[in-house]
Design a protein around this motif. Structure first.
Motif, PDB file in Angstrom:
ATOM      1  N   UNK A 147       0.846  -1.195   0.000  1.00 31.91           N
ATOM      2  CA  UNK A 147       0.000   0.000   0.000  1.00 31.91           C
ATOM      3  C   UNK A 147       0.877   1.239   0.000  1.00 31.91           C
ATOM      4  N   UNK A 148       1.180   1.797  -1.163  1.00 33.07           N
ATOM      5  CA  UNK A 148       2.081   2.956  -1.223  1.00 33.07           C
ATOM      6  C   UNK A 148       1.483   4.223  -0.639  1.00 33.07           C
ATOM      7  N   UNK A 149       0.191   4.194  -0.314  1.00 33.59           N
ATOM      8  CA  UNK A 149      -0.458   5.384   0.248  1.00 33.59           C
ATOM      9  C   UNK A 149      -0.399   5.428   1.764  1.00 33.59           C
ATOM     10  N   UNK A 150       0.206   4.417   2.406  1.00 32.85           N
ATOM     11  CA  UNK A 150       0.286   4.388   3.864  1.00 32.85           C
ATOM     12  C   UNK A 150       1.729   4.487   4.339  1.00 32.85           C
ATOM     13  N   UNK A 151       1.880   4.781   5.612  1.00 33.83           N
ATOM     14  CA  UNK A 151       3.197   4.820   6.250  1.00 33.83           C
ATOM     15  C   UNK A 151       3.035   4.465   7.720  1.00 33.83           C
ATOM     16  N   UNK A 152       4.149   4.182   8.370  1.00 28.19           N
ATOM     17  CA  UNK A 152       4.119   3.927   9.811  1.00 28.19           C
ATOM     18  C   UNK A 152       3.959   5.237  10.565  1.00 28.19           C
ATOM     19  N   UNK A 153       3.477   5.137  11.796  1.00 31.23           N
ATOM     20  CA  UNK A 153       3.354   6.320  12.650  1.00 31.23           C
ATOM     21  C   UNK A 153       3.792   5.940  14.067  1.00 31.23           C
ATOM     22  N   UNK A 154       2.970   6.188  15.043  1.00 36.33           N
ATOM     23  CA  UNK A 154       3.331   5.993  16.446  1.00 36.33           C
ATOM     24  C   UNK A 154       3.549   4.505  16.764  1.00 36.33           C
ATOM     25  N   UNK A 155       4.431   4.226  17.715  1.00 36.51           N
ATOM     26  CA  UNK A 155       4.705   2.842  18.126  1.00 36.51           C
ATOM     27  C   UNK A 155       5.360   2.843  19.498  1.00 36.51           C
ATOM     28  N   UNK A 156       5.261   1.702  20.181  1.00 32.76           N
ATOM     29  CA  UNK A 156       5.941   1.569  21.475  1.00 32.76           C
ATOM     30  C   UNK A 156       6.012   0.097  21.858  1.00 32.76           C
TER      31      UNK A 156
END
Length: 294
Positions: free
Chosen positions: A97-106
């Motif tokens: 999915x080239x329209x998404x990216x990673x964001x918050x994580x822990x």
């Protein structure tokens, strides 16, 4: 709003500063400029800051061991060598999915890694939260617009996350041994007023420290959702906190200038910088990620 002693850890302006974490073994803080594909490394005692160019958007980091880190990036999870910066794909994540990216994580106290994804233009409902547990990825929650505030109670029995687009913070019961949900999320609080819920971290007393995007502050909440404190941050778009220092009593806060025009940046002279606040907190060290069953 409470004023506390504050210093600039790094004057480099982040387009979208995010994902801070702290390695107590080396007294080193790490964070990202997501949109510019940069990883920042700051040794706190010396004040020396290094900038690593990753060649892709990345948003969060977990310590594997003294020599390796796991990086959440736009197309997957990568193992990074601290010594030379070499990155090797470990698991793809929404790589199709080239329209998404990673964001918050822990990282959960058990070593399970929660990772949020979102649309690159914050498309409604395009995000999800995943768990990497013992090397296997599973989707926990879907239909989230901007996943943020992923953090956990000290005993690992409660997980928190927010959808910044809705300005709601949720809590969910977890299995402390695995970091996986035992039930459905429930709304803990809804933020009203200026700004939105962004990144968060939980201290040793179970208090939730949440950066307020657009509010120039970090808010502190009880596990019951009661608002306890509001600490000033010298940049309007505060994005994510992390406890730092050998006694974990200080708070590193990233910020951003994303979507700010020239006039807005001029009115916010410390936009995009990274700060350390002396908050006299009882912080917690981030656990190492667990990639396999022991």
């Amino acid at each position: 709003m409470e004023q506390v002693p504050t210093s600039i850890l790094c004057a480099e302006r982040c387009h979208l500063g995010e994902g801070p974490t702290y390695d107590a073994a080396t007294d080193t803080a790490w964070w990202f400029d997501i949109l510019e594909g940069k990883l920042f490394e700051a040794h706190l005692v010396s004040g020396q800051v290094r900038i690593h160019r990753l060649g892709k958007m990345a948003s969060a980091l977990a310590r594997i061991d003294a020599e390796h880190q796991l990086i959440a990036a736009e197309d997957g999870l990568y193992i990074r060598s601290i010594r030379d910066g070499a990155m090797t794909l470990y698991r793809p994540l929404e790589a199709d999915n080239p329209r998404s990216r990673s964001n918050d994580a822990r990282v959960h106290p058990s070593g399970t890694f929660w990772i949020g994804t979102m649309g690159r233009n914050a498309e409604a409902g395009a995000g999800s939260i995943y768990a990497l547990h013992c090397g296997e990825i599973s989707k926990l929650f879907a239909n989230i617009t901007i996943p943020n505030a992923i953090c956990f109670s000290p005993d690992g029995g409660i997980g928190y996350f927010a959808d910044t687009a809705k300005n709601e913070l949720y809590r969910v019961a977890l299995d402390p041994a695995t970091g996986l949900p035992r039930g459905a999320p429930e709304a803990l609080l809804e933020h009203r007023g200026i700004g939105g819920l962004d990144g968060a971290v939980v201290d040793a007393d179970g208090l939730i420290w949440n950066a307020r995007w657009g509010g120039s502050c970090v808010d502190v909440y009880s596990p019951q959702g009661e608002h306890l404190r509001c600490l000033h941050v010298p940049a309007r778009q505060a994005s994510c906190p992390a406890f730092v220092g050998q006694d974990l009593s200080r708070l590193l806060v990233t910020s951003a200038w994303q979507d700010m025009d020239e006039a807005a940046r001029a009115a916010d002279p410390d936009h995009g910088r990274t700060f350390v606040l002396k908050v006299a907190a009882h912080g917690r060290a981030e656990p190492d990620i667990r990639l396999a069953r022991s």
